[in-house]
Design an enzyme around this catalytic site. Structure first.
Site: not given
Length: 305
Positions: A100, A176
């Site tokens: 991420t 995300k």
């Protein structure tokens, strides 16, 4: 498949990366892996993979590299610094970047990988360690058609669902980040709710039964509250992950002058939980923070003491 087509480098063998490596091995790939943790390397060897001494070593003979480290800083290290994986990959190889990170970092990494002659797929993941081990992860991916085509054999082994979200790196990372905003808020809300229920002298096992069949349920409530009921805070996903990810969300919001009051409140709960010494514990430990503040006793309180 020849050697290059059948060899995948996996960098980062934590709970997600190791599960992904095992899924690749089941699919018939040779997996060369690297992690700074010797225990993780032994686990890879036990599963049939090849433990390597550096990212560069792991990349030898591979035309797919899966990067499953914690954040953008670690991704940069394994892609571009000494003993990096990219320089040892086969010609035309693809890097699948799963950490991420901000969309800006993803775009920057894609450009720099391209300068080295490799393809880059912005491919953050969701699903947790169980789905990683089962080859059923969700990939929120973006990149060139060439990058998708090169990555497809590995994606088939690791993913239950692959969302192809666009041709430009950074789009997958944006998706995300939205997911992590919701996930972090839902975990914090679930922990607050179950601790509140305990303060009302309710049987929290019964609360779990009722809420999971009612409109207040969420995937995170249903998934995380059993950890609290069992008093088991073994980290499936650690508190520190959401301190990091909601921090990225907050940074993006600040740069874009976009208010994120609910996400910011959830971030502070994870920060407080980490400050209380539970950063490496399961993210459901936010409930333990509420218990410590209010003097409640949740299951497992004796072990905590």
């Amino acid at each position: 498949m020849g050697l290059q087509e059948s060899t995948v480098a996996v960098i980062g063998l934590g709970s997600m990366g190791l599960g992904m490596a095992r899924s690749l091995l089941r699919a018939g790939f040779a997996v060369r892996g690297f992690d700074v943790n010797a225990t993780a390397l032994r686990a890879l060897t036990d599963a049939g993979g090849i433990a390597c001494a550096s990212p560069a070593d792991a990349g030898v003979g591979a035309n797919i590299a899966v990067i499953v480290v914690v954040n953008a800083a670690q991704t940069q290290t394994v892609l571009f610094e000494a003993d990096n994986v990219v320089d040892s990959l086969a010609e035309g190889a693809v890097v699948i970047s799963c950490a991420t990170m901000s969309p800006e970092d993803a775009r920057d990494f894609a450009a720099r990988v391209g300068e080295k002659g490799a393809l880059y797929l912005d491919g953050p993941i969701s699903g947790g360690s169980v789905k990683a081990g089962d080859g059923e992860l969700t990939f929120m991916a973006s990149g060139s058609p060439e990058a998708f085509a090169a990555a497809q054999p590995a994606l088939d082994a690791m993913a239950g669902t692959v969302y192809a979200l666009g041709d430009e790196p950074g789009i997958g990372s944006s998706f995300k980040i939205v997911n992590q905003l919701l996930a972090g808020v839902h975990i914090a809300a679930a922990c607050e709710a179950i601790a509140f229920a305990k303060s009302l002298d309710l049987d929290i096992s019964r609360v779990f039964e009722v809420i999971t069949r009612s409109a207040g349920n969420s995937w995170m409530f249903e998934n995380r509250v059993p950890h609290i009921l069992d008093g088991d805070y073994t980290p499936r996903s650690a508190v520190s992950i959401f301190t990091k990810d909601l921090g990225i969300v907050s940074d993006i919001g600040r740069k874009r002058k976009f208010p994120l009051p609910i996400g910011s409140s959830a971030l502070q709960l994870f920060v407080m939980t980490e400050a209380a010494g539970m950063g490496r514990d399961d993210d459901s430990s936010v409930a333990r923070l509420f218990a410590k503040i209010t003097g409640l006793e949740l299951p497992g309180a004796e072990e905590d003491a």
